[in-house]
Design an enzyme around this catalytic site. Structure first.
Site, PDB file in Angstrom:
ATOM      1  N   GLY A  54       0.835  -1.197   0.000  1.00  0.00           N
ATOM      2  CA  GLY A  54       0.000   0.000   0.000  1.00  0.00           C
ATOM      3  C   GLY A  54       0.864   1.238   0.000  1.00  0.00           C
ATOM      4  O   GLY A  54       0.636   2.183  -0.734  1.00  0.00           O
TER       5      GLY A  54
ATOM      6  N   MET B 250       5.091   2.700   1.605  1.00  0.00           N
ATOM      7  CA  MET B 250       6.344   2.346   2.264  1.00  0.00           C
ATOM      8  C   MET B 250       6.902   3.573   2.958  1.00  0.00           C
ATOM      9  O   MET B 250       7.077   4.623   2.349  1.00  0.00           O
ATOM     10  CB  MET B 250       7.349   1.807   1.243  1.00  0.00           C
ATOM     11  CG  MET B 250       8.708   1.462   1.827  1.00  0.00           C
ATOM     12  SD  MET B 250       8.592   0.142   3.060  1.00  0.00           S
ATOM     13  CE  MET B 250       9.773   0.735   4.256  1.00  0.00           C
ATOM     14  N   GLU B 251       7.226   3.387   4.238  1.00  0.00           N
ATOM     15  CA  GLU B 251       7.559   4.511   5.107  1.00  0.00           C
ATOM     16  C   GLU B 251       9.000   4.973   4.979  1.00  0.00           C
ATOM     17  O   GLU B 251       9.624   5.304   5.989  1.00  0.00           O
ATOM     18  CB  GLU B 251       7.259   4.143   6.556  1.00  0.00           C
ATOM     19  CG  GLU B 251       8.147   3.048   7.164  1.00  0.00           C
ATOM     20  CD  GLU B 251       7.593   1.639   7.058  1.00  0.00           C
ATOM     21  OE1 GLU B 251       6.773   1.397   6.153  1.00  0.00           O
ATOM     22  OE2 GLU B 251       7.982   0.789   7.864  1.00  0.00           O
ATOM     23  N   ASN B 252       9.558   5.033   3.776  1.00  0.00           N
ATOM     24  CA  ASN B 252      10.915   5.560   3.639  1.00  0.00           C
ATOM     25  C   ASN B 252      11.015   6.895   4.356  1.00  0.00           C
ATOM     26  O   ASN B 252      10.157   7.764   4.196  1.00  0.00           O
ATOM     27  CB  ASN B 252      11.247   5.780   2.166  1.00  0.00           C
ATOM     28  CG  ASN B 252      10.983   4.554   1.345  1.00  0.00           C
ATOM     29  OD1 ASN B 252      11.634   3.535   1.512  1.00  0.00           O
ATOM     30  ND2 ASN B 252       9.994   4.630   0.471  1.00  0.00           N
TER      31      ASN B 252
ATOM     32  N   HIS C 231      -0.603   6.125   9.124  1.00  0.00           N
ATOM     33  CA  HIS C 231       0.229   4.940   9.401  1.00  0.00           C
ATOM     34  C   HIS C 231       1.694   5.212   9.042  1.00  0.00           C
ATOM     35  O   HIS C 231       2.601   4.978   9.844  1.00  0.00           O
ATOM     36  CB  HIS C 231      -0.321   3.767   8.586  1.00  0.00           C
ATOM     37  CG  HIS C 231       0.425   2.490   8.737  1.00  0.00           C
ATOM     38  ND1 HIS C 231      -0.100   1.389   9.385  1.00  0.00           N
ATOM     39  CD2 HIS C 231       1.650   2.107   8.316  1.00  0.00           C
ATOM     40  CE1 HIS C 231       0.784   0.412   9.376  1.00  0.00           C
ATOM     41  NE2 HIS C 231       1.861   0.814   8.710  1.00  0.00           N
ATOM     42  N   GLU C 232       1.907   5.735   7.864  1.00  0.00           N
ATOM     43  CA  GLU C 232       3.289   5.947   7.412  1.00  0.00           C
ATOM     44  C   GLU C 232       3.963   7.064   8.201  1.00  0.00           C
ATOM     45  O   GLU C 232       5.139   6.966   8.546  1.00  0.00           O
ATOM     46  CB  GLU C 232       3.318   6.254   5.905  1.00  0.00           C
ATOM     47  CG  GLU C 232       2.640   5.208   5.019  1.00  0.00           C
ATOM     48  CD  GLU C 232       3.103   3.794   5.274  1.00  0.00           C
ATOM     49  OE1 GLU C 232       4.289   3.590   5.612  1.00  0.00           O
ATOM     50  OE2 GLU C 232       2.286   2.862   5.155  1.00  0.00           O
TER      51      GLU C 232
ATOM     52  N   GLU D 132       4.782  -2.810  12.990  1.00  0.00           N
ATOM     53  CA  GLU D 132       3.583  -2.705  12.147  1.00  0.00           C
ATOM     54  C   GLU D 132       2.307  -2.646  12.984  1.00  0.00           C
ATOM     55  O   GLU D 132       1.358  -1.959  12.625  1.00  0.00           O
ATOM     56  CB  GLU D 132       3.519  -3.876  11.162  1.00  0.00           C
ATOM     57  CG  GLU D 132       4.587  -3.817  10.078  1.00  0.00           C
ATOM     58  CD  GLU D 132       4.628  -2.482   9.329  1.00  0.00           C
ATOM     59  OE1 GLU D 132       3.657  -1.703   9.410  1.00  0.00           O
ATOM     60  OE2 GLU D 132       5.650  -2.204   8.685  1.00  0.00           O
TER      61      GLU D 132
ATOM     62  N   HIS E 209       5.265   5.908  11.437  1.00  0.00           N
ATOM     63  CA  HIS E 209       6.540   5.190  11.311  1.00  0.00           C
ATOM     64  C   HIS E 209       7.754   6.124  11.285  1.00  0.00           C
ATOM     65  O   HIS E 209       8.872   5.679  11.500  1.00  0.00           O
ATOM     66  CB  HIS E 209       6.578   4.405  10.000  1.00  0.00           C
ATOM     67  CG  HIS E 209       5.942   3.052  10.059  1.00  0.00           C
ATOM     68  ND1 HIS E 209       6.177   2.145  11.058  1.00  0.00           N
ATOM     69  CD2 HIS E 209       5.110   2.425   9.184  1.00  0.00           C
ATOM     70  CE1 HIS E 209       5.500   1.025  10.816  1.00  0.00           C
ATOM     71  NE2 HIS E 209       4.845   1.177   9.685  1.00  0.00           N
TER      72      HIS E 209
HETATM   73 ZN   LIG Z   1       3.714  -0.058   8.392  1.00  0.00          ZN
END
Ligand SMILES: [Zn+2]
Ligand SMILES: *[C@@H]1O[C@H](CO)[C@@H](O)[C@H](O)[C@H]1NC(C)=O
Ligand SMILES: *[C@@H]1O[C@H](CO)[C@@H](O)[C@H](O)[C@H]1NC(C)=O
Ligand SMILES: *[C@@H]1O[C@H](CO)[C@@H](O)[C@H](O)[C@H]1NC(C)=O
Ligand SMILES: *[C@@H]1O[C@H](CO)[C@@H](O)[C@H](O)[C@H]1NC(C)=O
Ligand SMILES: *[C@@H]1O[C@H](CO)[C@@H](O)[C@H](O)[C@H]1NC(C)=O
Length: 953
Positions: free
Chosen positions: A345, A347-349, A381-382, A404, A385
């Site tokens: 979905g 990605m928390e770069n 959510h991201e 997560e 993180h």
């Molecule tokens: Zn996550």
């Protein structure tokens, strides 16, 4: 929190500097799905980086350091200088898209060694001095040992360097490499994504590093605890955009140096190895607060304002987390980019979050409220993180669940901040708690926590990205936050983040800090946080708490969906949990308690697990169940709405487990004709789905349809009235959801008025080319119209799908195309799923699952998956996260002896190919099929009779 704190857009907009008018317009000569070619051949690339691997004498697993998946502790990276140069046109000699690069990694020797192991996968190296694949120098000026052998280990994914002498402890060294990789369309590592704009093919070079693909972009110590400083230089065409995690430091033009290839360099600085990413191309919106927030996407998407919603809510959500964590956002900028091809979905770069388009782009004209909610929750959510996961990182993947699970819990808090009217926090019960109960009630489930030594191979790491880690993790952390109180929970969290900033942890570090907060606050608990939580974290499953109001006894046991299934994993806690209980008596909330062996009795009805904050199911004696049913049918609002959803879900699942009779569960649906709220309806529909799956190929189907049509008609009429005959949109977020349920179930059960309504809208669209259907209703209306229609409807929807300018609309059509009842259309559609020019790779598995959900498509999809497994597996990547969805999806309806045989055969036939992240799903499917067979045998007659009785009454 007020919305006034950030600068309004008109003030904040700074010139869009990214050369948006001159974006790369690249027309590739032909599409090469080169991973196919590259398969089993790592040396397909043009450079001469062949390996100088020494002859292997012992084929059996040996004890060589390079045969182990974990890095030795001898070397610690400190600084990387990486230059990458992606080519956005295919290489002329072999038609492959490639990138070249070089890297200097500076590391410290922590333990004396004469061996260097560094991760590297699918990279080809230029031979340097003495034909070796790397050059080693010493930082301190003394002479570094010489490389005597250098080779690649494809299985464990290392570049290995044998030295002629030892590296000295605490000395620093630099390792230089020069390499070439393929910029494939495989959604992993440094890869390419493509899309069309005004008839031109555009190419984007982007990354997906997590969990183990950074090593596919450049050689690196690819473990979460190997944090380092990264200096990234990207070489790219003038007119394209380069992004990295850190802020841009410097821009240089190379036009003079390489006259034939006008380029510029961008230099970025960042930290943390596993979360690095680069984007290329794209236009942007630019927005200033105390951090710079930017949204990137395809140029027309930005021009159409599709990034505005994300831009609007990012500021408030960041602000919320700064307060929640009591910690400033750790970076100067926050970029978010929507990519046409993206597997997960998002990605928390760190500082550069990548998304699927549907997870970031919002368009009033096309997006439903559910799309909007998904965007808000994923962004939250991201962003969560950025601290929890990036600033503080778990030491190894075995603790992934905490990372997560935490983000999956607080995403609701962040989204609630952005959209306070939605009551979105309630929805965690449906989307996470109830969803994961279904998986965690199987004997083949697994505990949240794994042992570090059990998680080694990339496939084992990928397998951890499952519903247990995300949804169970979220559920137990929500429970923890609730019984500690949010105040104590955040206090512990804050000291944890402060103490471990830029470092790594294990999950017990968080318990330690929460315990400190508990002590500081004087909170009374029956045991330590550590001991309480261990019962939830170290053993799989969850309890069913039984409250017997005749005896006053309260007890617990391990809840298993199939009571005959065998639990082979022993638990140190004997499947007993320390259970916090919130409850009410005849509508009056009682003081919360912890589960003990005695409690409630008396005349009143008792209801436990208020708002389902606890991770457990509840059963009662028959008398209390009867009282609750009476309360539902006379005054259902005395029971909180979340608990009405819970009563239905618990009853159906307790019945599946043979703890209560199936008819008692069915009785909980009788009050639905009076229910108007979304959550109970959704819970009922979800549970009745199982009845559809089990019986839609049998004679029970008709009576089920008749009963549900009767029940839903009231709801359908209610919404018809509320919306002024479907001309208005309900005000509330939950009402909008329930309107969809009303239409969907009414049409599915054959309510003629509903079928006329949806077919009418769709036909109008076909005839006028103007779509009259509100975005909220599109998925379900399209699906019903395509199911009722034939080839003309299908082809119309397909052409709309191909020409959709926003992925959110395309997704709705892609789902609906699976609803047709024509086998030939379904078979052709299945073929399309493996043709990336028809269906993007990222969407292949979900499309197959949609088709399998259709009763006509079920067997077609299963045959298709069986026949193509090895192709799907190799082409769609062993590290992909969706294989478990695929396997669970296509076998969901399985309930016959014949089907279980096929499933076992499938497992046997493909033992060699493997199932990657779907390995567990194969066993779960076998277990589920056996349970389904038994359930049908035991329940079919009573169920048929119950529905017939209702229909007569
Ligand atoms: Zn996550
Ligand atoms: C790395 O590659 C770039 C681009 O080809 C080049 O300019 C640079 O000098 C190289 N770095 C080293 C240390 O060779
Ligand atoms: C973004 O915020 C602005 C200003 O409050 C508002 O006018 C606009 O409608 C919002 N856009 C979206 C898509 O929510
Ligand atoms: C409750 O207790 C009564 C009396 O011992 C017993 O007959 C009944 O089976 C119990 N019910 C449940 C659900 O445990
Ligand atoms: C429609 O709604 C109005 C106002 O909410 C209400 O007074 C009326 O009784 C409703 N009609 C029906 C048929 O439900
Ligand atoms: C549905 O449409 C058909 C054909 O147009 C019509 O005969 C029927 O009366 C309609 N039914 C309802 C409930 O509107």
């Amino acid at each position: 929190m007020g919305k006034g704190f950030y600068i309004s857009k008109s003030v904040g907009v700074v010139a869009i500097i990214l050369g948006a008018g001159a974006l790369a317009t690249i027309i590739a000569l032909s599409v090469v799905y080169s991973q196919e070619k590259a398969k089993n051949n790592d040396n397909v690339l043009p450079t001469d980086g062949g390996s100088t691997k020494p002859p292997v004498t012992t084929p059996a697993p040996s004890n060589n350091p390079w045969d182990k998946y974990r890095l030795p502790k001898s070397l610690v990276p400190e600084i990387y200088h990486v230059t990458l140069w992606p080519r956005l046109t295919p290489d002329e000699t072999n038609n492959l898209y490639i990138f070249t690069g070089n890297s200097t990694v500076e590391f410290k020797c922590a333990e004396v060694t004469d061996l260097i192991l560094i991760h590297s996968n699918k990279l080809n190296y230029t031979k340097l001095e003495n034909n070796h694949l790397a050059r080693l120098t010493s930082v301190n000026g003394d002479k570094a040992p010489s490389i005597t052998k250098s080779w690649l280990e494809p299985l464990t994914q290392y570049l290995v360097l044998q030295l002629d002498g030892k590296l000295s402890k605490d000395h620093q060294y630099q390792l230089f490499t020069e390499f070439t990789g393929e910029l494939a369309d495989d959604l992993g590592g440094f890869y390419r994504s493509e899309y069309w704009e005004n008839g031109e093919r555009k190419v984007v070079a982007t990354t997906q590093m997590q969990p183990t693909d950074a090593r596919k972009a450049f050689p690196c110590f690819d473990e979460p605890a190997m944090k380092a400083i990264f200096h990234i230089t990207l070489i790219h065409d003038a007119g394209t955009v380069a992004l990295s995690n850190g802020a841009e430091i410097r821009k240089e033009s190379w036009a003079k140096k390489i006259p034939s290839y006008p380029t510029s360099t961008m230099i970025f600085k960042l930290m943390n190895v596993y979360i690095m990413s680069l984007g290329n191309v794209f236009s942007s919106v630019y927005f200033m607060m105390w951090v710079q927030v930017r949204i990137f996407a395809r140029k027309p998407a930005i021009a159409a304002g599709q990034g505005d919603y994300a831009l609007n809510i990012t500021g408030p959500i960041l602000k919320f987390f700064e307060k929640y964590y009591s910690s400033k956002y750790p970076l100067p900028k926050s970029d978010q980019i929507a990519l046409p091809d993206f597997n997960a979905g998002a990605m928390e770069n760190w500082g550069l979050i990548t998304y699927r388009e549907t997870a970031l782009l919002y368009d009033e004209e096309f997006s439903s409220n559910s799309n909007k909610q998904r965007i808000a929750t994923i962004i939250a959510h991201e962003l969560a993180h950025m601290w929890f996961g990036n600033l503080v990182t778990l030491r190894w993947w075995n603790d992934l669940w905490l990372n997560e699970g935490f983000a999956s819990y607080v995403e609701y808090l962040g989204a609630d901040e952005a959209e306070p009217d939605w009551n979105v926090k309630d929805l965690i019960v449906l989307s996470d708690v109830h969803r994961v109960f279904a998986v965690d009630a199987l004997a083949s489930s697994h505990p949240l926590s794994s042992k570090e030594e059990d998680i080694q191979k990339p496939a084992q790491i990928s397998e951890l990205f499952d519903a247990i880690s995300y949804s169970k993790g979220a559920s137990v952390l929500r429970m923890l936050s609730d019984f500690l109180t949010e105040e104590v929970f955040t206090l512990g969290l804050q000291t944890y983040l402060e103490r471990f900033a830029f470092k790594n942890t294990v999950y017990t570090d968080l318990w330690k800090h929460l315990q400190m907060a508990v002590t500081a606050n004087g909170t009374k608990l029956p045991d330590t946080v550590h001991n309480i939580m261990n019962t939830w974290v170290l053993q799989m499953g969850f309890p069913v708490v039984t409250i017997n109001t005749t005896t006053g006894v309260v007890s617990q046991e391990h809840f298993l969906l199939d009571p005959d299934s065998e639990v082979t994993t022993p638990s140190q806690f004997n499947y007993q949990w320390i259970v916090p209980i919130k409850w009410m008596k005849t509508g009056i909330i009682q003081t919360p308690e912890w589960l003990t062996e005695k409690s409630a009795s008396g005349e009143d009805w008792v209801l436990a697990n208020l708002n389902v904050v606890g991770y457990y199911r509840v059963n009662y004696d028959v008398n209390n169940w009867r009282k609750l049913l009476t309360a539902l049918s006379t005054n259902h609002e005395a029971i909180p709405v979340i608990n009405r959803a819970q009563l239905v879900d618990d009853a159906f699942n307790l019945a599946r487990a043979k703890i209560i009779p199936t008819v008692l569960a069915l009785d909980t649906t009788k009050y639905l004709s009076r229910e108007r709220e979304y959550m109970p309806w959704d819970s009922a529909i979800g549970n009745l789905d199982f009845f559809f799956l089990m019986f839609d190929r049998s004679e029970v189907y008709g009576p089920i349809q008749d009963y549900l049509r009767e029940q839903v008609t009231y709801l359908f009429r209610y919404y018809k009235n509320m919306t002024d005959s479907w001309t208005k949109v309900p005000n509330g977020h939950m009402d909008q959801y329930n309107q969809v349920n009303a239409i969907s179930l009414a049409c599915r059960t054959g309510l003629e008025e509903c079928q006329n309504l949806t077919m009418g809208w769709f036909t109008q669209w076909m005839h006028t080319e103007i779509n009259p259907i509100h975005p909220n209703l599109r998925s379900t209306v399209y699906c019903n119209a395509i199911a009722a229609g034939g080839a003309a409807e299908w082809e119309f929807a397909w052409s709309k799908f191909k020409n959709a300018t926003i992925a959110i609309e395309a997704d709705k059509l892609r789902y609906a195309l699976a609803c047709t009842k024509q086998p030939w259309l379904l078979n052709r559609y299945l073929e399309y799923t493996l043709m990336p020019e028809m269906i993007r790779k990222q969407d292949a598995t979900s499309t197959i699952v949609y088709i399998a959900n259709n009763v006509i498509g079920q067997s077609l999809a299963w045959d298709f998956v069986r026949a193509r497994w090895s192709y799907i597996f190799s082409e769609y990547g062993g590290g992909s996260f969706s294989f478990s969805n695929l396997i669970n999806g296509v076998t969901e309806r399985f309930s016959t002896e014949f089907e279980i045989q096929q499933l076992r055969q499938f497992k046997e036939d493909n033992a060699e190919v493997g199932f990657g992240s779907g390995t567990l799903a194969v066993d779960q499917s076998i277990e589920r099929t056996i349970a389904n067979m038994k359930w049908i045998a035991e329940n079919k007659d009573t169920v048929l009779k119950w529905f017939n009785d209702q229909n007569k009454a």
